[in-house]
Design a protein around this motif. Structure first.
Motif, short mmCIF file in Angstrom:
data_model
loop_
_atom_site.label_atom_id
_atom_site.label_comp_id
_atom_site.label_asym_id
_atom_site.label_seq_id
_atom_site.Cartn_x
_atom_site.Cartn_y
_atom_site.Cartn_z
N ARG A 262 0.80 -1.23 0.00
CA ARG A 262 0.00 0.00 0.00
C ARG A 262 0.83 1.27 0.00
O ARG A 262 0.56 2.20 -0.76
CB ARG A 262 -0.93 0.06 1.23
N THR A 263 1.81 1.34 0.87
CA THR A 263 2.50 2.62 1.02
C THR A 263 3.23 2.98 -0.28
O THR A 263 3.09 4.08 -0.81
CB THR A 263 3.46 2.57 2.22
N ARG B 104 11.33 3.95 2.97
CA ARG B 104 11.03 3.01 4.06
C ARG B 104 12.30 2.24 4.37
O ARG B 104 13.02 1.81 3.46
CB ARG B 104 9.92 2.05 3.64
N HIS C 258 5.38 6.04 11.36
CA HIS C 258 4.86 5.89 9.99
C HIS C 258 3.88 7.04 9.75
O HIS C 258 2.67 6.86 9.71
CB HIS C 258 4.17 4.53 9.88
N GLN D 53 0.96 6.92 7.04
CA GLN D 53 -0.17 6.05 7.39
C GLN D 53 -1.09 6.81 8.34
O GLN D 53 -2.31 6.75 8.23
CB GLN D 53 0.30 4.74 8.02
N ARG E 132 4.44 0.61 14.33
CA ARG E 132 4.83 2.02 14.16
C ARG E 132 3.63 2.90 13.82
O ARG E 132 3.61 4.09 14.13
CB ARG E 132 5.90 2.11 13.07
N THR E 133 2.60 2.31 13.18
CA THR E 133 1.43 3.14 12.83
C THR E 133 0.72 3.59 14.11
O THR E 133 0.17 4.68 14.17
CB THR E 133 0.43 2.37 11.93
N ARG F 155 -1.55 -5.82 13.19
CA ARG F 155 -0.89 -7.11 12.97
C ARG F 155 0.27 -7.27 13.95
O ARG F 155 0.96 -6.29 14.25
CB ARG F 155 -0.36 -7.07 11.53
N GLN G 143 3.85 -7.85 14.56
CA GLN G 143 4.91 -7.49 13.61
C GLN G 143 6.03 -8.54 13.62
O GLN G 143 7.10 -8.33 14.21
CB GLN G 143 5.47 -6.10 13.94
N PRO H 222 -4.30 -0.69 9.57
CA PRO H 222 -3.45 -0.11 8.52
C PRO H 222 -3.22 -1.09 7.37
O PRO H 222 -2.77 -0.69 6.30
CB PRO H 222 -2.14 0.20 9.25
N LEU H 223 -3.50 -2.39 7.61
CA LEU H 223 -3.22 -3.47 6.66
C LEU H 223 -1.69 -3.56 6.43
O LEU H 223 -1.02 -2.56 6.59
CB LEU H 223 -3.99 -3.29 5.35
N PRO H 224 -1.12 -4.68 6.10
CA PRO H 224 -1.78 -5.93 5.77
C PRO H 224 -2.39 -6.63 6.99
O PRO H 224 -1.81 -6.60 8.07
CB PRO H 224 -0.65 -6.78 5.18
C1 NCD Z 1 1.91 -0.90 8.17
C2 NCD Z 1 3.42 -0.72 8.29
O1 NCD Z 1 4.14 -0.94 7.30
O2 NCD Z 1 3.82 -0.33 9.36
N1 NCD Z 1 1.50 -1.12 6.84
C3 NCD Z 1 1.23 -0.04 6.07
O3 NCD Z 1 2.09 0.74 5.72
N2 NCD Z 1 -0.05 0.18 5.76
C4 NCD Z 1 1.35 -1.88 9.12
C5 NCD Z 1 1.94 -3.26 9.14
O4 NCD Z 1 2.83 -3.60 8.36
O5 NCD Z 1 1.46 -4.04 9.96
#
Ligand code: NCD
Length: 304
Positions: free
Chosen positions: A51-52, A101, A129, A132, A162-163, A225, A227, A263-265
């Motif tokens: 996504r990002t 990133r 992040h 996000q 981090r989100t 999620r 991590q 935030p997905l995934p």
């Molecule tokens: C998040 C991330 O990368 O921190 N994903 C994202 O950018 N939407 C959340 C995650 O990976 O769990």
């Protein structure tokens, strides 16, 4: 302001301005179709992303600009031992703005010191992040109309997520916010966030392991999620990964206007049966992420 490393690099006024530009982009996309003509965005992703990275790239294309970059550290000279600073100095010769990133906390900050072009932190390790969070804020704004007087439950991996850290920082500036921090003991919010952000701003908060008991009071439930990539030990990950699985029956005591965010995934934290619930907002977050990144690129490039 030239780079966005932390969500607090943006004032509340600047965040409001980004939200208002994003809403205008949603209403009038054609107005923006050529705003970044002849400009280049570089996406430097030393860690996986769907996504990002793709939303940054889609955002730049929808502004009429171009994109260069790499999607894995082993596709770049980082694999030969090049430093982040040298990579960024090099890319600055080709691009007008960089989204980066990196698995190491602080790498985008180091990058911002090596160049004069804007650096956007697209996730640094278990740290921050900010974009996000901008996507999350646009979603909250569109769902709730304001950031005030909300009880926000954050559930899952609050240690490495981090989100979560960036969202807590952002929401701490609004009045009437309460946090309910729902996690296993081992994945609690780091003390530096609890002390320096929540306690310092006198924000009411609760720490609990019980998602179901917390449900009735929440206006927002932000699932995350576990991590896996930040764990030292696979056994610990396996033990903790299914600590919380949101299913329709667990929502029976939730508010009718709850917003369910992620935030997905997603791995296993939200059952697909929840996707049909009108309170599920996680795919709206994905789309909002593109619009708010368009607004951010315009701002950092100084495009009117
Ligand atoms: C998040 C991330 O990368 O921190 N994903 C994202 O950018 N939407 C959340 C995650 O990976 O769990």
């Amino acid at each position: 302001m030239s780079s966005v490393i932390d969500i607090l690099d943006l004032s509340t006024e600047e965040i409001e301005e980004l939200i208002s530009v994003a809403c205008d982009i949603i209403e009038n996309p054609d107005k923006y179709a050529e705003k970044c003509k002849r400009k280049k965005l570089a996406t430097l992703f030393f860690e996986p992303s769907t996504r990002t990275r793709l939303s940054f790239e889609a955002a730049m294309y929808e502004l009429g600009g171009n994109v260069i970059g790499f999607s894995a550290a082993n596709n770049s000279s980082a694999a030969k031992g090049e430093s982040v600073s040298d990579t960024v100095r090099t890319v600055s010769c080709y691009a007008d703005i960089i989204a980066m990133r990196h698995p190491k906390e602080g790498a985008p900050l180091v990058a911002s010191m090596a160049t004069d072009i804007p650096i956007i932190n697209a996730g640094d390790g278990g740290h921050n992040h900010p974009t996000q969070t901008l996507a999350d804020l646009l979603t909250i704004y569109r769902e709730k109309g304001s950031f005030e007087n909300l009880t926000v439950g954050l559930c899952g991996d609050l240690k490495f997520g981090r989100t979560v850290h960036s969202l807590i920082n952002a929401l701490s500036r609004y009045s009437g916010i309460k946090f309910v921090l729902i996690s296993p003991e081992e994945l609690k919010l780091p003390d530096y966030v609890t002390n320096n952000v929540i306690i310092k701003n006198n924000i009411p908060y609760e720490v609990t392991t019980d998602l179901i008991a917390s449900m009735p009071k929440l206006d927002i439930l932000y699932m995350t999620r576990v991590q896996r990539e930040r764990f030292f030990n696979e056994q610990d990950y396996i033990r903790l990964k299914d600590s919380y699985i949101l299913t329709p029956d667990k929502l029976s005591e939730a508010k009718a206007d709850l917003s369910i965010m992620h935030p997905l995934p997603r791995v296993n934290e939200i059952s697909v049966a929840v996707d049909k619930d009108p309170r599920a907002c996680y795919f709206k977050q994905v789309l909002n992420g593109k619009y708010i990144r368009m607004a951010l690129i315009l701002k950092l490039l100084g495009v009117e």
